[in-house]
Write a protein that holds these residues in place. Structure first.
Motif, PDB file in Angstrom:
ATOM      1  N   ALA A 205       0.826  -1.207   0.000  1.00  0.00           N
ATOM      2  CA  ALA A 205       0.000   0.000   0.000  1.00  0.00           C
ATOM      3  C   ALA A 205       0.861   1.257   0.000  1.00  0.00           C
ATOM      4  O   ALA A 205       0.606   2.203  -0.763  1.00  0.00           O
ATOM      5  CB  ALA A 205      -0.927  -0.011   1.219  1.00  0.00           C
ATOM      6  N   ALA A 206       1.893   1.290   0.843  1.00  0.00           N
ATOM      7  CA  ALA A 206       2.754   2.471   0.919  1.00  0.00           C
ATOM      8  C   ALA A 206       3.476   2.713  -0.408  1.00  0.00           C
ATOM      9  O   ALA A 206       3.574   3.853  -0.880  1.00  0.00           O
ATOM     10  CB  ALA A 206       3.769   2.296   2.051  1.00  0.00           C
ATOM     11  N   THR A 207       3.954   1.648  -1.016  1.00  0.00           N
ATOM     12  CA  THR A 207       4.653   1.783  -2.293  1.00  0.00           C
ATOM     13  C   THR A 207       3.721   2.290  -3.385  1.00  0.00           C
ATOM     14  O   THR A 207       4.055   3.231  -4.126  1.00  0.00           O
ATOM     15  CB  THR A 207       5.250   0.430  -2.718  1.00  0.00           C
ATOM     16  OG1 THR A 207       6.129  -0.037  -1.690  1.00  0.00           O
ATOM     17  CG2 THR A 207       6.021   0.554  -4.014  1.00  0.00           C
ATOM     18  N   LEU A 208       2.529   1.682  -3.475  1.00  0.00           N
ATOM     19  CA  LEU A 208       1.594   2.064  -4.527  1.00  0.00           C
ATOM     20  C   LEU A 208       1.091   3.487  -4.357  1.00  0.00           C
ATOM     21  O   LEU A 208       1.034   4.261  -5.323  1.00  0.00           O
ATOM     22  CB  LEU A 208       0.406   1.101  -4.536  1.00  0.00           C
ATOM     23  CG  LEU A 208       0.672  -0.303  -5.055  1.00  0.00           C
ATOM     24  CD1 LEU A 208      -0.561  -1.180  -4.868  1.00  0.00           C
ATOM     25  CD2 LEU A 208       1.073  -0.265  -6.522  1.00  0.00           C
ATOM     26  N   VAL A 209       0.717   3.846  -3.139  1.00  0.00           N
ATOM     27  CA  VAL A 209       0.199   5.203  -2.909  1.00  0.00           C
ATOM     28  C   VAL A 209       1.264   6.244  -3.241  1.00  0.00           C
ATOM     29  O   VAL A 209       0.987   7.255  -3.902  1.00  0.00           O
ATOM     30  CB  VAL A 209      -0.287   5.353  -1.455  1.00  0.00           C
ATOM     31  CG1 VAL A 209      -0.574   6.817  -1.133  1.00  0.00           C
ATOM     32  CG2 VAL A 209      -1.547   4.519  -1.230  1.00  0.00           C
ATOM     33  N   GLY A 210       2.495   5.997  -2.805  1.00  0.00           N
ATOM     34  CA  GLY A 210       3.567   6.939  -3.096  1.00  0.00           C
ATOM     35  C   GLY A 210       3.806   7.104  -4.589  1.00  0.00           C
ATOM     36  O   GLY A 210       3.867   8.226  -5.116  1.00  0.00           O
ATOM     37  N   LEU A 211       3.909   5.990  -5.306  1.00  0.00           N
ATOM     38  CA  LEU A 211       4.181   6.057  -6.747  1.00  0.00           C
ATOM     39  C   LEU A 211       3.021   6.686  -7.503  1.00  0.00           C
ATOM     40  O   LEU A 211       3.223   7.513  -8.414  1.00  0.00           O
ATOM     41  CB  LEU A 211       4.470   4.663  -7.286  1.00  0.00           C
ATOM     42  CG  LEU A 211       5.795   4.027  -6.836  1.00  0.00           C
ATOM     43  CD1 LEU A 211       5.900   2.603  -7.361  1.00  0.00           C
ATOM     44  CD2 LEU A 211       6.990   4.855  -7.309  1.00  0.00           C
ATOM     45  N   LEU A 212       1.786   6.331  -7.145  1.00  0.00           N
ATOM     46  CA  LEU A 212       0.647   6.881  -7.856  1.00  0.00           C
ATOM     47  C   LEU A 212       0.445   8.363  -7.556  1.00  0.00           C
ATOM     48  O   LEU A 212      -0.007   9.118  -8.419  1.00  0.00           O
ATOM     49  CB  LEU A 212      -0.623   6.087  -7.514  1.00  0.00           C
ATOM     50  CG  LEU A 212      -0.680   4.691  -8.142  1.00  0.00           C
ATOM     51  CD1 LEU A 212      -1.866   3.907  -7.604  1.00  0.00           C
ATOM     52  CD2 LEU A 212      -0.765   4.787  -9.661  1.00  0.00           C
ATOM     53  N   LEU A 213       0.766   8.788  -6.342  1.00  0.00           N
ATOM     54  CA  LEU A 213       0.714  10.220  -6.044  1.00  0.00           C
ATOM     55  C   LEU A 213       1.724  10.987  -6.895  1.00  0.00           C
ATOM     56  O   LEU A 213       1.437  12.087  -7.387  1.00  0.00           O
ATOM     57  CB  LEU A 213       0.976  10.471  -4.554  1.00  0.00           C
ATOM     58  CG  LEU A 213      -0.204  10.249  -3.612  1.00  0.00           C
ATOM     59  CD1 LEU A 213       0.236  10.398  -2.158  1.00  0.00           C
ATOM     60  CD2 LEU A 213      -1.334  11.240  -3.924  1.00  0.00           C
ATOM     61  N   VAL A 214       2.907  10.419  -7.081  1.00  0.00           N
ATOM     62  CA  VAL A 214       3.907  11.065  -7.943  1.00  0.00           C
ATOM     63  C   VAL A 214       3.375  11.173  -9.370  1.00  0.00           C
ATOM     64  O   VAL A 214       3.474  12.232 -10.008  1.00  0.00           O
ATOM     65  CB  VAL A 214       5.236  10.274  -7.912  1.00  0.00           C
ATOM     66  CG1 VAL A 214       6.175  10.775  -9.002  1.00  0.00           C
ATOM     67  CG2 VAL A 214       5.901  10.410  -6.551  1.00  0.00           C
ATOM     68  N   VAL A 215       2.784  10.086  -9.864  1.00  0.00           N
ATOM     69  CA  VAL A 215       2.295  10.078 -11.246  1.00  0.00           C
ATOM     70  C   VAL A 215       1.139  11.050 -11.437  1.00  0.00           C
ATOM     71  O   VAL A 215       1.100  11.814 -12.413  1.00  0.00           O
ATOM     72  CB  VAL A 215       1.866   8.646 -11.643  1.00  0.00           C
ATOM     73  CG1 VAL A 215       1.120   8.651 -12.974  1.00  0.00           C
ATOM     74  CG2 VAL A 215       3.077   7.736 -11.728  1.00  0.00           C
TER      75      VAL A 215
END
Length: 480
Positions: A205-215
């Motif tokens: 969850a932490a990895t996905l949320v961080g990457l998707l927020l960047v995108v």
């Protein structure tokens, strides 16, 4: 009669497909409303944009997580929980005009995206082998069908009724889904061994949320802004630590060894690329025909008219789902996916050269939607061909996640192109026709990349004996 066994098993697939359509309608529900949200809620355009972004984030996180939970504890049980969350989120949005409450409700609605891989997994568990491919084709296509139907219906509501009405309707549909699943869908007897990997779920969850927020937020924050770069670096570090942990865990959230198999890895890459190509079609069509005639290329269509442009594509997806199943059954899902990607690329060629009048635009959009229908049917079949039965939910959840990531990347690219390739028209800044043509080129190139990924897939994987056998269903079924 055991209430866990459906009285009319013929209706299992239509009920699951209807659940998928409702989830897809939920995703597109607010698109026609977005330009009016700041005025209706007293918020900013940036805050209004979170009504879409938050569903993407929660959908990305919960889809693989709930897929794994379904494998471990019962897919029907988790399916019902997802539909209850969808209904609760819809009610929250229906009773409030506060932007914070609306974003919270939309976050709950986004979690229901897990319905699609859960439905696919139930179909694999419960149906005889000869019915699996056509049923999965319909289930997978429901996402595109719902999106195509949802836009014009939501636009009609926005034009003629109070905007809260569409959330009440969403809540009613969610409740209807719950009742249908309770009455019709059986409790699957398939269970994966092991226990839920909480640390793995949090790390994912932490990895996905961080990457998707960047995108999704990079264009607004600035790609070189400290918080963008910091969030990207943090997400990568967390992702690396998560991957190392998962490889050592006896019952991982995501089995990275299975995911690294060429058949699974390339199917997930193809899902990301197909998600990008599909979403460009959905995002751009309505906006293109709504552009004012003062731009020299716009048609000045209303919200409802622009939404109706997507309806033929939705009907084509319904019609093509059995065709896709037959294609996969006869030639293999690898060939079906390659055909789908080629059709999508051809659709964007049509769109590139015919973006000046309504019916050619609708025709091009329908060709792209037709390719999407075949692709969305082939992808789960590819995943199930390569993944063990005990990991069907998690593997399909990860594949659905990759489609969502592709859609997020597409949304960012479309936003950047339409915001920067502009000119003055009718006293306002508007995208040029070349901006739309550039998007069609990028999406067509992405479809060709998906074709390349499909051709690199292993032509055939021998089916293991334990995958070929259907385990006898125990007398005791899971309770709802």
């Amino acid at each position: 009669m055991n209430p866990a066994i459906p009285a009319r098993p013929t209706f299992v697939v239509p009920v699951l497909a209807f659940c998928g359509v409702v989830v897809a309608v939920m995703q597109t529900l607010v698109v026609p409303l977005l330009p009016h949200v700041p005025e209706l809620t007293g918020s900013t355009p940036a805050a209004a944009g979170w009504l879409v972004t938050v569903t993407l984030l929660t959908g990305a996180v919960f889809t693989p997580v709930l897929g794994r939970v379904g494998d471990l504890y019962g897919k029907r049980r988790v399916l019902l929980a997802s539909l209850w969350v969808l209904t609760a989120g819809s009610v929250l949005c229906a009773v409030s005009s506060d932007i914070g409450v609306l974003i919270t409700g939309r976050a709950l609605q986004g979690a229901a995206l897990a319905v699609i891989p859960l439905g696919v997994s139930i179909i694999r568990d419960e149906l005889p082998a000869e019915r699996v491919l056509p049923s999965i084709a319909l289930m997978s296509s429901s996402l595109g069908i719902g999106a195509a139907v949802g836009l014009p219906v939501a636009a009609l509501v926005v034009e003629h009724f109070d905007w809260h009405t569409m959330f009440w309707a969403s809540a009613g549909l969610g409740l209807l889904d719950v009742l249908l699943v309770l009455r019709i869908v059986p409790a699957s007897s398939q269970r994966a061994p092991g226990r839920f990997d909480t640390v793995g779920a949090l790390g994912l969850a932490a990895t996905l949320v961080g990457l998707l927020l960047v995108v999704t937020q990079g264009p607004e924050w600035g790609w070189a802004a400290p918080r963008t770069l910091g969030l990207l670096a943090g997400s990568v570090l967390v992702g690396l630590a998560w991957g190392r942990y998962e490889l050592r865990h006896s019952s991982p959230m995501v089995d990275l060894r299975v995911s690294a198999r060429p058949a699974v890895l390339l199917a997930n890459v193809a899902a990301l690329l197909i998600g990008f190509a599909f979403y460009a079609n959905s995002l751009v069509t309505a906006q293109l025909v709504q552009e004012p005639v003062t731009t020299g290329y716009g048609l000045g269509a209303s919200i409802v008219e622009s939404g109706l442009c997507m309806l033929p594509g939705g009907l084509a997806m319904v019609a093509l789902s059995p065709v896709s199943a037959r294609l996969s059954a006869r030639y293999g899902p690898r060939t079906a996916l390659a055909v789908a990607a080629a059709v999508m690329a051809a659709g964007y060629v049509v769109r590139f050269f015919t973006s000046h009048s309504l019916w050619p635009i609708v025709a091009g959009a329908t060709v792209v939607a037709s390719g999407t229908a075949i692709a969305y049917s082939a992808l789960p079949a590819l995943v199930m061909q390569a993944a063990p039965v005990s990991e069907t939910g998690a593997a399909n959840g990860l594949n659905t996640l990759m489609r969502s990531v592709g859609q997020a990347c597409c949304s960012t690219v479309v936003t950047v192109v339409l915001a920067h390739v502009t000119f003055r028209a009718g006293g306002r800044e508007a995208p040029t026709l070349h901006a739309y043509l550039l998007i069609f080129l990028i999406a067509g190139g992405t479809a060709l990349a998906a074709l390349g990924a499909a051709l690199l897939l292993p032509a055939r994987r021998p089916v293991r004996s334990q995958d070929r056998r259907r385990s006898p269903r125990p007398a005791a079924q899971e309770s709802a």
